[in-house]
Design a protein around this motif. Structure first.
Motif, PDB file in Angstrom:
ATOM      1  N   GLN A 157     -28.030  30.263 -14.041  1.00  0.00           N
ATOM      2  CA  GLN A 157     -28.663  29.754 -12.827  1.00  0.00           C
ATOM      3  C   GLN A 157     -27.659  29.675 -11.685  1.00  0.00           C
ATOM      4  O   GLN A 157     -27.951  30.045 -10.542  1.00  0.00           O
ATOM      5  CB  GLN A 157     -29.261  28.355 -13.076  1.00  0.00           C
ATOM      6  N   THR A 159     -27.661  32.109  -8.338  1.00  0.00           N
ATOM      7  CA  THR A 159     -27.773  31.406  -7.056  1.00  0.00           C
ATOM      8  C   THR A 159     -26.608  31.764  -6.142  1.00  0.00           C
ATOM      9  O   THR A 159     -26.791  31.999  -4.942  1.00  0.00           O
ATOM     10  CB  THR A 159     -27.821  29.886  -7.290  1.00  0.00           C
ATOM     11  N   LEU A 184     -34.599  34.973 -14.308  1.00  0.00           N
ATOM     12  CA  LEU A 184     -33.446  34.986 -13.413  1.00  0.00           C
ATOM     13  C   LEU A 184     -33.773  35.691 -12.105  1.00  0.00           C
ATOM     14  O   LEU A 184     -33.239  35.344 -11.049  1.00  0.00           O
ATOM     15  CB  LEU A 184     -32.254  35.671 -14.087  1.00  0.00           C
ATOM     16  N   THR A 242     -35.370  33.173 -10.055  1.00  0.00           N
ATOM     17  CA  THR A 242     -34.343  32.248  -9.571  1.00  0.00           C
ATOM     18  C   THR A 242     -33.608  32.841  -8.385  1.00  0.00           C
ATOM     19  O   THR A 242     -33.318  32.146  -7.400  1.00  0.00           O
ATOM     20  CB  THR A 242     -33.336  31.927 -10.700  1.00  0.00           C
ATOM     21  N   ARG A 263     -35.203  23.479 -11.536  1.00  0.00           N
ATOM     22  CA  ARG A 263     -35.113  24.350 -10.369  1.00  0.00           C
ATOM     23  C   ARG A 263     -34.015  23.932  -9.393  1.00  0.00           C
ATOM     24  O   ARG A 263     -33.691  24.673  -8.461  1.00  0.00           O
ATOM     25  CB  ARG A 263     -36.461  24.388  -9.635  1.00  0.00           C
ATOM     26  N   VAL A 286     -30.421  23.637  -8.356  1.00  0.00           N
ATOM     27  CA  VAL A 286     -29.164  24.292  -8.729  1.00  0.00           C
ATOM     28  C   VAL A 286     -28.063  23.790  -7.799  1.00  0.00           C
ATOM     29  O   VAL A 286     -28.160  23.952  -6.578  1.00  0.00           O
ATOM     30  CB  VAL A 286     -29.269  25.826  -8.648  1.00  0.00           C
TER      31      VAL A 286
END
Length: 234
Positions: free
Chosen positions: A70, A74, A129, A132, A207, A209
């Motif tokens: 994650q 990000t 992913l 994400t 969710r 991050v």
């Protein structure tokens, strides 16, 4: 006359993991808390057997590999985003505007190597992913206050409070991430006031991050993180 040199000592057999068919329970317990997963804690002869174990995979929520993935994706979205064409293809796969039979030319390999797309029955499909990544492109990320409540040395995690997100709910993060980002020592973390970049509009802890942990005393004033907040949500 045959001589006996005493009993032959054998290592006691370990219990099998009840959640997978490839590892022992002890191995999976260790693998869940390791970036390397189960394969990082066996000898060469057993590595192929445990590679891909779901108990420690980055596709399984709350494993160390999942938390790191994650963060990785990000940061990819904020610091080294895909080309506009590759992102357009990813958004198309997310919304169904691109047919599963699309070959994507040279774009699909770029998405697959980053774990954003996989092949399902030979057809491209966006991964979790991938979602994400798109969320990280669309979300507004800001520097916000974070307080370390406690640390779990065995599991290599820390629980932190993020008042700007939800003042009464704690979030679990990777202990090694906090230490590496901030440069602080382990003993000083409990109760420490930090700052980190966060998507404070996240709907759940899964969710949310957090990236770029730093000592609150040296952190800059809250600001929108560069590269975040791109429109066109998936």
């Amino acid at each position: 006359m045959d001589e006996s040199f005493g009993p032959e000592y054998l290592r006691p057999a370990q219990a099998d993991c009840p959640r997978c068919g490839c590892c022992t329970a002890a191995l999976c317990e260790k693998g869940r808390t390791s970036f390397l997963g189960c394969r990082g804690h066996v000898d060469e002869g057993h590595r192929e057997t445990v590679t891909g174990c779901p108990c420690s995979a980055e596709t399984t929520r709350e494993t160390a590999a999942w938390r790191m993935a994650q963060v990785r994706v990000t940061r990819l979205a904020a610091e080294l985003p895909l080309t506009a064409e590759a992102e357009l293809l990813l958004r198309g796969l997310a919304t169904g505007r691109v047919g599963t039979g699309a070959d994507g030319g040279e774009l699909l390999p770029q998405l697959r190597v980053r774990g954003l797309v996989q092949l399902v029955h030979g057809m491209p499909a966006i991964t979790q992913l991938g979602y994400t990544y798109l969320a990280a492109r669309d979300d507004v990320r800001e520097v916000t206050a974070v307080r370390v409540v406690d640390v779990d040395r065995k599991r290599r995690t820390a629980r932190v409070a993020v008042p700007a997100w939800r003042p009464d709910e704690l979030v679990t993060v990777l202990l090694d991430q906090v230490l590496c980002d901030s440069g602080l020592d382990l003993g000083s973390l409990p109760g420490r006031e930090l700052a980190a970049s966060a998507n404070c509009a996240a709907r759940s802890a899964d969710r949310l991050v957090l990236t770029g942990f730093r000592d609150a005393r040296t952190a800059p004033a809250p600001a929108v993180e560069a590269g975040a907040g791109h429109g066109g949500g998936a």
